[in-house]
Design a protein around this motif. Structure first.
Motif, short mmCIF file in Angstrom:
data_model
loop_
_atom_site.label_atom_id
_atom_site.label_comp_id
_atom_site.label_asym_id
_atom_site.label_seq_id
_atom_site.Cartn_x
_atom_site.Cartn_y
_atom_site.Cartn_z
N TYR A 24 -59.85 -63.44 7.57
CA TYR A 24 -58.70 -62.53 7.52
C TYR A 24 -57.40 -63.33 7.66
N GLU A 25 -56.67 -63.42 6.56
CA GLU A 25 -55.43 -64.20 6.56
C GLU A 25 -54.45 -63.73 7.62
N SER A 26 -54.31 -62.41 7.77
CA SER A 26 -53.32 -61.88 8.70
C SER A 26 -53.65 -62.20 10.16
N ASN A 27 -54.91 -62.54 10.43
CA ASN A 27 -55.32 -62.87 11.79
C ASN A 27 -55.16 -64.35 12.13
N ASN A 78 -51.13 -69.14 8.68
CA ASN A 78 -49.94 -68.54 8.08
C ASN A 78 -48.69 -69.38 8.29
N ASP A 104 -56.69 -60.54 2.34
CA ASP A 104 -55.26 -60.80 2.45
C ASP A 104 -54.55 -59.72 3.28
N LYS A 105 -53.25 -59.84 3.37
CA LYS A 105 -52.48 -58.96 4.24
C LYS A 105 -52.45 -57.52 3.76
#
Length: 265
Positions: free
Chosen positions: A204-207, A212, A119-120
């Motif tokens: 990787y959620e932030s990627n 998102n 997660d982030k």
């Protein structure tokens, strides 16, 4: 030419492409191709640095660009292929494991495994299979949404496919949010699937820019509901699956509609 190719779709995201290539583990049995729909000189340079194949494709949208990857792998006669999205990481030894399992059973259409969602805040949530098992096509609908942690096939970065079993099957660009679900379901409906206990990749959620921006939209939830209602074989399975997606009030309305439709028909 090797037996398996890893397909990395790219579009003006050179930093994520480099992140994936620098952190992933590929064995000597692997070819890697970057399908660049942005014709970026920076991405081309990265591909050359990591000794990857590089191909510029017409940008037909995210899902159709995935299909271009399938077309390429079949045209080049690879026995197996897999996707690895820019920003995700493939773990050590997994490619070799995919190949060994495919070679051990010609009826396996695709292989998926456990994976980590980062997660982030850089905390990892593990999505694991409790046991290593082969699921027959006849058992897919019984097991598809009965798992505690969501859909069992995971993201495309966790999967590898046998080209001969895929054939003319492609991702459905008219249902872009659940295109990967539908692809896996269609493939598994007539073929065996292997679930590995191995931790195959990190997501990787932030990627994930699309993930998102689309994860909680109404359109995405409607797509998910349609898939769940189609593949859940009974109301208990439906309630379990929908409870992870929707408030109770909406679930009850959907169930009422389903029961009412049965009575009328």
């Amino acid at each position: 030419m090797n037996e398996i190719i890893v397909i990395i779709p790219a579009f003006n995201n050179e930093s994520l492409v480099e992140f994936t290539l620098s952190n992933s583990s590929f064995c000597p049995l692997t070819d890697v191709v970057i399908l660049d729909s942005s014709n970026s000189s920076k991405i081309k340079k990265i591909a050359k640095h990591y000794e990857c194949k590089y191909l510029v494709i017409e940008n037909k949208g995210r899902v159709e660009n995935w299909n271009a990857g399938i077309d390429y792998s079949l045209k080049e006669n690879y026995k197996y292929f897999k996707f690895l999205f820019a920003g995700d990481v493939l773990n050590k030894g997994i490619i070799r494991r995919y190949i060994e399992e495919f070679q051990s059973d010609d009826e396996i259409s695709f292989i998926t495994g456990s994976y980590g969602i980062v997660d982030k805040s850089n905390q990892t949530r593990q999505i694991s299979h409790v046991s290593e098992t082969t699921i027959l096509a006849s058992e897919v609908e019984k097991q598809i949404f009965n798992r505690d942690k969501g859909n069992w096939f995971g993201p495309p970065s966790a999967q590898a496919y046998r080209s001969s079993k895929v054939g003319s099957l492609r991702f459905n660009s008219f249902q872009p949010w659940t295109a990967d679900w539908l692809f896996a379901l269609s493939l598994s409906n007539s073929n065996k699937v292997l679930l590995l206990k191995d931790d195959v990749c990190r997501f990787y959620e932030s990627n994930r820019l699309t993930y998102n921006s689309k994860a909680n939209t109404l359109a995405s939830k409607i797509e998910e509901i349609n898939v769940i209602r189609t593949y859940c074989e009974n109301d208990e399975c439906l309630i379990l699956a929908l409870s992870k997606k929707l408030p109770l009030k909406i679930i009850l309305k959907l169930l009422f509609k389903k029961v009412h439709t049965k009575i009328v028909s």
